[in-house]
Enzyme design. Sequence first.
Site, PDB file in Angstrom:
ATOM      1  N   SER A 309       0.821  -1.215   0.000  1.00 21.95           N
ATOM      2  CA  SER A 309       0.000   0.000   0.000  1.00 21.95           C
ATOM      3  C   SER A 309       0.856   1.266   0.000  1.00 21.95           C
ATOM      4  O   SER A 309       1.553   1.546  -0.963  1.00 21.95           O
ATOM      5  CB  SER A 309      -0.954  -0.044   1.197  1.00 21.95           C
ATOM      6  OG  SER A 309      -1.936   0.952   1.116  1.00 21.95           O
ATOM      7  N   ASP A 320      10.466   5.406  -9.933  1.00 23.69           N
ATOM      8  CA  ASP A 320      10.096   6.038 -11.208  1.00 23.69           C
ATOM      9  C   ASP A 320      10.774   7.390 -11.388  1.00 23.69           C
ATOM     10  O   ASP A 320      11.087   7.798 -12.516  1.00 23.69           O
ATOM     11  CB  ASP A 320       8.576   6.205 -11.291  1.00 23.69           C
ATOM     12  CG  ASP A 320       7.868   4.888 -11.550  1.00 23.69           C
ATOM     13  OD1 ASP A 320       8.560   3.854 -11.643  1.00 23.69           O
ATOM     14  OD2 ASP A 320       6.627   4.888 -11.658  1.00 23.69           O
ATOM     15  N   LYS A 334      -0.625  -4.219  -3.320  1.00 28.06           N
ATOM     16  CA  LYS A 334      -1.925  -3.659  -2.914  1.00 28.06           C
ATOM     17  C   LYS A 334      -2.027  -2.254  -3.490  1.00 28.06           C
ATOM     18  O   LYS A 334      -1.525  -1.295  -2.920  1.00 28.06           O
ATOM     19  CB  LYS A 334      -2.068  -3.612  -1.395  1.00 28.06           C
ATOM     20  CG  LYS A 334      -3.405  -3.028  -0.945  1.00 28.06           C
ATOM     21  CD  LYS A 334      -3.468  -2.886   0.562  1.00 28.06           C
ATOM     22  CE  LYS A 334      -4.801  -2.276   0.990  1.00 28.06           C
ATOM     23  NZ  LYS A 334      -4.962  -0.878   0.516  1.00 28.06           N
TER      24      LYS A 334
END
Length: 469
Positions: A309, A320, A334
Amino acid sequence: MKLKPVLLIMATVLAVFISFSALSNPILTAESSATDTQEYLNMFNFLFRYVQENYVEEIDPETLYMGAIKGLFESLDDPYSVYLTKNDMRLLRNTTTGRFGGVGLIISKPDPNLELAPTPRRPYPEYVEVVSPIEGAPAYRAGIHAGDYITAVEGESTKELTLDEVVDKLKGPPGTEVKVKILRRDTISFDVTIIRAIIEVPTMKRDMIGSIGYLRIVDWTPYTDDRVREAFDYFEDQDYTSLIVDVRGNPGGLLDSVVDVADLFLDSGPIVSTRSRIPSENKKFTADSSMELTESVPVVVLVDKGSASASEIFAGAMKDSGRGYLIGETTYGKGSVQWVREFGETGFKLTIARYYTPSGVSVDEVGVEPDLTIAPDEMSEEEQESLQKLFENNRIVSFVEENPQEDPRKVEAFIEKLQNEGIALDARDIRFLVRSEYNRRMDFPPVYDLEFDKVLQQAVQMLESGEVQ
């Protein structure tokens, strides 16, 4: 005359069938149009009352209600959309608010219904064990230690109380008192009066590894970003040159919390976006130039399959953006966002959106893949059997009980003895089990263990060598 009861039963069944049909026929139309929700509600109301009034035994309406509510959420086939009991809401509220009134103890107790026999590891399973005190909290200042047992709260024995019931008794308004009876080392029993205070849920741990700052984030609460800022100040005072952020085993927390923390690492660009069929939940979170970590400081992020999460949001943003280098295992996967709503004293969680990393990738059921994968060591069948034998016979716990102070020479002799008995485990693995048991008994165990943590070892090596810049 014998036919009359039969006819009466048939008439009753026919009446029920007619009532059922009167409700069913519109539902067939509603199913075909998929619009008329009210007809389903009418049907549920009829069935609820019919079962309550005609079931062979009298049944509490709350039982029917709870069964229906749980079934409602289970029908979604979503493990994160769930009904929350009163105790579930209490635990969740502690995490989401980050603070509560209490004494500051992490405690455990087996289910009283299990009737567990005493073991060297847990000699008093009927009582509540202190796992650890929270540093600086009232219980810590009162001298309560890891391994102590709470045998009574306000004069009431904890034998028959559940863990939740004990927690409820220990919590309360700041400034109020609570009296507990402590059992220590089998024979020492004494009373302690603790004055409750505001307890903050621990969110991070920090330390130095040479010139490398080590930051372990254990929870994402409203105070995590403040604690991370404090850690940055500490690292600067220690003249750190690089940073390791460890989110292994961190199951997640608040979306706003992880966004605020990520913003400390990034000067611009997206952090995460959410997509939902609710227009207001289609959001894009970006860094707002409040970065507090100098760009010249290399960052390694440690992840594993327990990182979920909010931890995946952080890992995805760091990867990224190129700000952090990820080492470990692919994360849990998740990628959804839940609303938490109170419902009387109970509540529920409902998935309302999915989130996407800055590159537009959903991690749901996929996870974030690290830049460098380091999988845990696999054990052979013979090694697993030996490990099981050690646990069943409580050999590690018994050794530590007999030797409260860790002595390397005694540990090595113990390892040699086990291997001579046929325990097919590497000496390093046994040494790790012994060390873990000693650490478990400490109020404040070491923040990291470089000797046995090969993922951390790799991160340190890559930062010290300049491989990660």
